[in-house]
Design an enzyme around this catalytic site. Structure first.
Site, PDB file in Angstrom:
ATOM      1  CG  HIS A 132       4.378   7.216  17.384  1.00  0.00           C
ATOM      2  ND1 HIS A 132       3.419   6.623  16.594  1.00  0.00           N
ATOM      3  CD2 HIS A 132       4.181   6.744  18.644  1.00  0.00           C
ATOM      4  CE1 HIS A 132       2.679   5.819  17.331  1.00  0.00           C
ATOM      5  NE2 HIS A 132       3.123   5.882  18.585  1.00  0.00           N
ATOM      6  CG  HIS A 189       7.069   4.445   9.392  1.00  0.00           C
ATOM      7  ND1 HIS A 189       6.270   5.567   9.282  1.00  0.00           N
ATOM      8  CD2 HIS A 189       8.097   4.654   8.545  1.00  0.00           C
ATOM      9  CE1 HIS A 189       6.785   6.408   8.415  1.00  0.00           C
ATOM     10  NE2 HIS A 189       7.909   5.884   7.953  1.00  0.00           N
ATOM     11  CD  GLU A 212       4.273   9.049  11.798  1.00  0.00           C
ATOM     12  OE1 GLU A 212       3.422   8.312  12.354  1.00  0.00           O
ATOM     13  OE2 GLU A 212       5.066   8.635  10.948  1.00  0.00           O
ATOM     14  CG  HIS A 228       5.458   4.607  14.840  1.00  0.00           C
ATOM     15  ND1 HIS A 228       6.551   5.388  14.533  1.00  0.00           N
ATOM     16  CD2 HIS A 228       4.567   4.835  13.838  1.00  0.00           C
ATOM     17  CE1 HIS A 228       6.344   6.057  13.413  1.00  0.00           C
ATOM     18  NE2 HIS A 228       5.144   5.738  12.974  1.00  0.00           N
ATOM     19  CG  HIS A 240      -0.377  -0.198   2.530  1.00  0.00           C
ATOM     20  ND1 HIS A 240       0.331   0.762   3.206  1.00  0.00           N
ATOM     21  CD2 HIS A 240      -0.389  -1.283   3.331  1.00  0.00           C
ATOM     22  CE1 HIS A 240       0.724   0.285   4.380  1.00  0.00           C
ATOM     23  NE2 HIS A 240       0.314  -0.954   4.481  1.00  0.00           N
TER      24      HIS A 240
END
Length: 464
Positions: free
Chosen positions: A395, A365, A371, A401, A322
């Protein structure tokens, strides 16, 4: 883009919509909100007049403005910025903004501003429950509570993450943020936003943008209201470039709605109006003898707007894997480095997942960007529990995370049929700099302990 125009005072120009208190006032505010009409389009050179003939023709500042009004320019960018990025509006008002008494410092309450120096930058992953209910009599401004941010408000760089919780409408005061624009993300309870330009209705599932320097008051449409605010000190939010996506997709310009002109007449409010101005990180207040929401007509593109997140056109994969979450960007504030945003506003809206041989939740990630994630409703597909509407997680850059153990186990063994994600709406404020939490955020009772535990149990599966 095409011009938008509107006239008439059907949005309560002289009615003082939402200026009372209690059940009757909320009912009146809801009726006003339900009847609003808007001007369509992002960044358009709109024009609107609440009284026919209030807009001058052929010039911005005639010797005598129509109907005895005062002409005033509101500049959201420097005069000399490129035409495509320039933001300004001309306002035709009952009194000029210059007609006000001296401002004096007032209490900041839970509001903080950049630079954030109360705590040292922390690489740990953090997560909060929703804000507790506010003390009785708390309005939108009084209910602002700063989680953290970066940059420097006086240097017009960076951003701040705020939460708000309120149980009272702003009846006799008005707010203005000179430090940045405010992206308001309601999570519980709608708001009727009465601005200098007119009225906006912002319900959960909508976002509202109040530009830098624009005065407004927030009227509650329910008994309580709660949500998130991104204060953007940097360049005004704009739509992201689409690149290979092409000419269509993501947030469509036509779905951004600006207000038609509506003004408050003398006698609408009982007594003076307190105008609160956020300037270089602190709150200042002055007592006006009139409402500053007295713009009878206006034209320009430095305007407030509201956007329904349900209209976001999600782009995704129809083969495998994705795409990166950047394809969920609704608005972006560019920095001086192309492609590197001061802050992005990203929405994880309902969507179909159809990727073959694909781990479908957001992947594990580590990111050079920082974020902050919030949840408007439902559940987030990367976290099975603990991340609730009104809460949020932080994060910071390079903090590892991803999905929790339960989500990983479920997604790794799921039968990959077409799957509709429609049980939640999450969002993210993503920024190029670390988000430094405030002391109150690190000491808050609603800061979750043991957030790291959600990744416990991710056992070794490697068998060479």
């Amino acid at each position: 883009m095409t011009n938008g125009s509107g006239s008439g005072n059907g949005n309560g120009s002289g009615a003082g919509a939402g200026t009372g208190s209690g059940t009757a006032a909320r009912e009146q505010a809801r009726k006003t909100a339900e009847g609003l009409v808007y001007l369509s389009g992002f960044g358009n050179q709109h024009s609107s007049e609440a009284v026919p003939g209030a807009l001058p023709t052929g010039r911005n500042s005639p010797q005598r403005a129509p109907l005895g009004l005062y002409a005033e320019q509101l500049s959201g960018t420097a005069f000399t910025e490129p035409r495509a990025h320039n933001r300004r509006s001309w306002l035709y008002r009952v009194r000029p903004s210059a007609a006000h008494p001296r401002f004096a410092r007032t209490r900041n309450g839970g509001l903080r501003s950049a630079p954030f120096t109360e705590a040292e930058p922390d690489p740990n992953r953090l997560r909060w429950n929703p804000l507790p209910d506010p003390p009785p009599g708390t309005d939108f401004v009084g209910g602002l509570w700063t989680l953290g941010g970066n940059g420097d408000a006086a240097q017009r760089s960076g951003m701040a993450v705020h939460l708000y919780a309120a149980d009272t409408s702003m009846t006799d005061r008005v707010f203005c943020d000179s430090d940045g624009e405010l992206l308001i993300v309601p999570e519980r309870g709608g708001l009727l936003l009465r601005t200098e330009f007119g009225l906006l209705r912002a319900e959960p599932g909508h976002v509202a943008l109040i530009p830098r320097g624009v005065r407004f008051r927030a009227v509650l449409l329910e008994e309580t209201a709660r949500g998130y605010v991104c204060e953007n000190y940097g360049q005004p939010f704009r739509l992201p470039e689409l690149g290979p996506i092409g000419a269509n997709g993501l947030a469509n310009p036509r779905d951004f709605m600006a207000p038609v002109a509506a003004y408050e007449e003398e006698g609408v409010l009982d007594g003076p109006v307190e105008v609160v101005n956020k300037f270089c990180g602190n709150l200042w207040a002055a007592r006006y003898d009139h409402s500053p929401l007295d713009v009878v007509a206006w034209h320009g593109n430095h305007v407030p707007y509201v956007y329904d997140l349900a209209r976001f056109n999600v782009i995704g994969s129809i083969s495998y894997d994705h795409p990166d979450p950047s394809v969920f960007t609704v608005l972006t504030s560019p920095s001086d480095t192309p492609g590197l945003a001061g802050v992005d506003f990203v929405v994880f809206a309902p969507r179909w997942l159809v990727g073959e041989d694909t781990f479908r939740p957001p992947y594990f990630h580590r990111n050079v960007m920082s974020e902050y994630m919030g949840l408007i409703e439902g559940a987030y597909d990367a976290k099975a529990e603990g991340f609730v509407p009104g809460g949020g997680s932080l994060h910071n850059m390079m903090s590892a995370h991803g999905p929790d153990r339960e989500t990983f186990d479920r997604a790794s063994s799921a039968e990959l049929r077409p799957q509709k994600i429609d049980d939640g709406t999450a969002f993210m404020f993503e920024t190029r700099w670390p988000v430094i939490p405030t002391a109150q955020a690190l000491q808050a009772a609603h800061l979750q302990s043991g957030y790291d535990d959600v990744w416990q149990g991710l056992q070794r599966n490697f068998r060479p």
